[in-house]
Write a protein that holds these residues in place. Structure first.
Motif: not given
Length: 421
Positions: A117-122, A147-152, A228-231, A242-252
């Protein structure tokens, strides 16, 4: 002179049948039959209301005993879901000699799985954060903060909430802005985000970032509290990410959680799925499923009992109605009414009585559910099956309760009915 013998009942029945065979039955229109069937309800309003009350109590009981537990179940399911029962965490195995980097498109690949249903990453940018450039390199205020890059869409997946300020918008994530985890904000000495004054500044890898928000503690992912999250786009531009996610959070969806868990490693990293670990479903999921099964069994049992309430009252009312209206039945039969028309008349009256009670019971039950759920602070849930099942069950009960009285009325000989007192 001897008085003539009184004819027996059998003789009267045979005479009635011969007379009926000679008379051509008159066909009544549907509306005429309906009006005739409801005549008893219009002429005996108090008795009809009291009889319908039995059915209405039964249907209202059914709606209440299914609606209130359903509302309670929804509130409980929401609380269990808030514990992360349907969330999975995907990341590479740690401690490997050659770190594994997930592909940048892995989040979009996960979203293509139908039950997701949803997926995001840092992503860990391995950057260093400081409160001010006036503090030397021996300052340890930023030590232990990642310092983590986070999706909206991160907060909706992990169940996070903003304590002060705001989270990244489509514009914010393009510029050097930051959102602090709850403990990270305390470490950096930032309490709240002012609305009218300039936003606080922090330094990440010698670049200045404006702090636009502070998060509440995130129970489902406590590592975000120290982050500390950044866009995502800003991290690429400013921090050489470089854009490679470290952790992917998935809702199922709960029913497919195990199936999705099995295919996630090969989905996010087809080259080396064995290098990817996926968190196991929480114990809260087992508790959620057990609760759903318990409530389902309770619903079925209570609904089955509630459907029988009121049926005996309707049957009793219809039997008494036949006994009281024997002269009317005899007069109608003598004027040419057939047995079928008599049966339809009493059957319609029985069904109308039950349907009237069903509508009133449904209204009372729904109002009771809404009031009790509002009092308890639960979401209001009115199972459609209980409403439709209650009305349909009442009609079936009315038909069953009216079969014997209608058949008995139809079999009543006209001469015997007219002769009764």
């Amino acid at each position: 002179m001897t008085a003539p013998a009184k004819p027996s009942r059998a003789t009267l029945r045979r005479s009635s049948r011969r007379t009926e065979d000679k008379i051509k039955p008159v066909r009544l229109a549907f509306l005429d039959l309906l009006g005739l069937g409801l005549l008893g309800l219009r002429t005996r309003k108090l008795r009809a209301a009291l009889s319908a009350l039995g059915i209405s109590i039964g249907v209202a009981t059914m709606v209440v005993v299914t609606g209130i537990p359903a509302s309670s179940q929804r509130a409980l399911m929401d609380e269990i879901t808030a514990l992360g029962s349907n969330m999975l965490r995907v990341q590479p195995f740690s401690g490997q000699a050659v770190p594994v980097e997930l592909p940048e498109e892995s989040v979009d690949m996960v979203r293509r799985i139908k039950p997701v249903t949803e997926a995001s990453a840092v992503a860990n940018t391995h950057a260093v954060v400081q409160r001010s450039d006036l503090i030397g390199d021996d300052d340890f205020s930023g030590t232990g903060l990642s310092v983590l890059a986070a999706r909206r869409d991160l907060l909706s997946v992990v169940g996070g909430e903003v304590f002060s300020g705001r989270f990244f918008s489509a514009a914010d994530e393009q510029f050097p802005t930051a959102v602090l985890g709850y403990r990270a904000a305390g470490r950096l000495g930032i309490g709240e985000i002012p609305e009218n004054d300039p936003a606080p500044q922090i330094q990440i890898n010698k670049s200045w970032f404006s702090v636009i928000g502070i998060l509440h503690s995130v129970p489902l992912s406590d590592d975000l509290d120290n982050a500390v999250l950044t866009g995502w786009p800003a991290a690429k531009k400013t921090l050489r990410f470089e854009g490679n996610p470290t952790v992917i959070y998935v809702k199922v969806r709960d029913a497919h959680l195990e199936d999705v868990r099995r295919v996630l490693p090969a989905t996010v990293f087809p080259e080396q799925p064995g290098q990817v670990q996926v968190s196991r479903p929480s114990d809260a999921l087992a508790a959620k499923r057990a609760t759903q099964n318990t409530f389902s069994s309770l619903f079925l049992g209570l609904a089955g009992i509630a459907l029988l309430v009121g049926g005996i009252g309707v049957a009793n009312t219809m039997v008494i109605s036949v006994l009281e209206r024997r002269r009317d039945i005899g007069l109608r039969r003598a004027l040419g009414a057939t047995r079928g028309q008599i049966r339809v008349q009493f059957l319609t009256e029985s069904v109308g009585l039950s349907l009237l009670g069903a509508l009133a019971g449904t209204l009372f039950g729904v109002l009771a559910d809404i009031g009790y759920a509002a009092y308890q602070g639960w979401p209001t849930v009115i199972p459609l099956s209980s409403v439709t099942g209650g009305c349909l069950g009442a009609v079936l009960i009315g038909m069953a309760a009216g079969v014997y009285p209608s058949v008995r009325a139809a079999r009543l000989p006209p001469t015997e009915a007219l002769a009764s007192t």
